[in-house]
Design an enzyme around this catalytic site. Sequence first.
Site, PDB file in Angstrom:
ATOM      1  N   ASN A   1      98.311 -21.929  95.671  1.00 50.51           N
ATOM      2  CA  ASN A   1      98.169 -23.384  95.596  1.00 50.51           C
ATOM      3  C   ASN A   1      97.683 -23.745  94.204  1.00 50.51           C
ATOM      4  O   ASN A   1      96.998 -22.943  93.564  1.00 50.51           O
ATOM      5  CB  ASN A   1      97.139 -23.846  96.635  1.00 50.51           C
ATOM      6  CG  ASN A   1      96.921 -25.351  96.625  1.00 50.51           C
ATOM      7  OD1 ASN A   1      97.879 -26.131  96.496  1.00 50.51           O
ATOM      8  ND2 ASN A   1      95.673 -25.783  96.750  1.00 50.51           N
TER       9      ASN A   1
ATOM     10  N   SER B   1      93.181 -25.243  88.784  1.00 48.97           N
ATOM     11  CA  SER B   1      93.072 -23.854  89.234  1.00 48.97           C
ATOM     12  C   SER B   1      94.282 -23.488  90.080  1.00 48.97           C
ATOM     13  O   SER B   1      94.760 -24.306  90.877  1.00 48.97           O
ATOM     14  CB  SER B   1      91.835 -23.666  90.122  1.00 48.97           C
ATOM     15  OG  SER B   1      90.668 -24.150  89.504  1.00 48.97           O
TER      16      SER B   1
HETATM   17  C1  GAR Z   1      98.825 -32.219  91.526  1.00 45.96           C
HETATM   18  O1  GAR Z   1      97.889 -32.734  90.614  1.00 45.96           O
HETATM   19  C2  GAR Z   1      98.216 -31.087  92.335  1.00 45.96           C
HETATM   20  O2  GAR Z   1      97.313 -30.306  91.605  1.00 45.96           O
HETATM   21  C3  GAR Z   1      97.508 -31.857  93.421  1.00 45.96           C
HETATM   22  O3  GAR Z   1      98.373 -32.906  93.751  1.00 45.96           O
HETATM   23  C4  GAR Z   1      99.164 -33.248  92.607  1.00 45.96           C
HETATM   24  C5  GAR Z   1     100.593 -33.172  93.014  1.00 45.96           C
HETATM   25  O4  GAR Z   1     101.433 -33.629  91.974  1.00 45.96           O
HETATM   26  N1  GAR Z   1      97.211 -31.003  94.553  1.00 45.96           N
HETATM   27  C6  GAR Z   1      96.126 -31.117  95.303  1.00 45.96           C
HETATM   28  O5  GAR Z   1      95.292 -31.982  95.157  1.00 45.96           O
HETATM   29  C7  GAR Z   1      96.005 -30.058  96.388  1.00 45.96           C
HETATM   30  N2  GAR Z   1      94.682 -29.981  96.898  1.00 45.96           N
HETATM   31  P1  GAR Z   1     102.948 -33.193  91.915  1.00 45.96           P
HETATM   32  O6  GAR Z   1     103.564 -33.563  93.267  1.00 45.96           O
HETATM   33  O7  GAR Z   1     103.517 -34.020  90.808  1.00 45.96           O
HETATM   34  O8  GAR Z   1     103.016 -31.720  91.665  1.00 45.96           O
END
Ligand code: GAR
Length: 192
Positions: A110, A139
């Site tokens: 993740n 991370s």
């Molecule tokens: C990203 O910033 C990812 O790190 C976060 O959601 C966003 C998704 O953006 N994930 C979390 O918060 C998981 N706990 P994306 O759909 O453009 O990749």
Amino acid sequence: MAERRAKVGILISGRGSNMASLIEAARRPDCPYEVVLVVSNVPDAAGLAFAAANNIPTFAMSHIGLKRAEFDALVDGALRDAGVEYVALAGYMRLLSPGFVEKWAGRMVNIHPSLLPAYKGLDTHQRAIDAGEAKHGCSVHIVTAELDDGPILAQAEVPILEGDDADALAGRVLIEEHKLYPAALAQLVRGK
Ligand code: GAR
């Protein structure tokens, strides 16, 4: 002869920019993985169009009305049908059932927008600013039964600047996410 590439399935719920960074990285001939399936629990997730435009099969199905374990079993079936060996969560905003996590133990990663173990959960950028942190970041970790927990594979730091708001900070962290995730996944797949 070219190295055999590990088959990766990506789970998304929205925009899919991290998914896109993994797909882009997999275009390089020296990338040790290929993306063979994108799964979304949100049927109109924006990232699905990018996957389809890149000729990657998609499995999109709403979880609404299904028990968590039932839905996860359908996702698991789609991943196995596609021959997936590693699962990458990329903005997959859904808790996973323990059985699903167990099946993919050590082979599911993740990306989370904080320097874990700080700021698990949602709204990480605002919380880091409100706490007066000097630095923030992202991370990549192995997924375990606990939310945003599990062994950390890689991190990237971003300074919090004077006058930063959550959007500005999120934008700078996202740039780092897009570099960190493909590199960390490649490292895991290579067994390093
Ligand atoms: C990203 O910033 C990812 O790190 C976060 O959601 C966003 C998704 O953006 N994930 C979390 O918060 C998981 N706990 P994306 O759909 O453009 O990749």
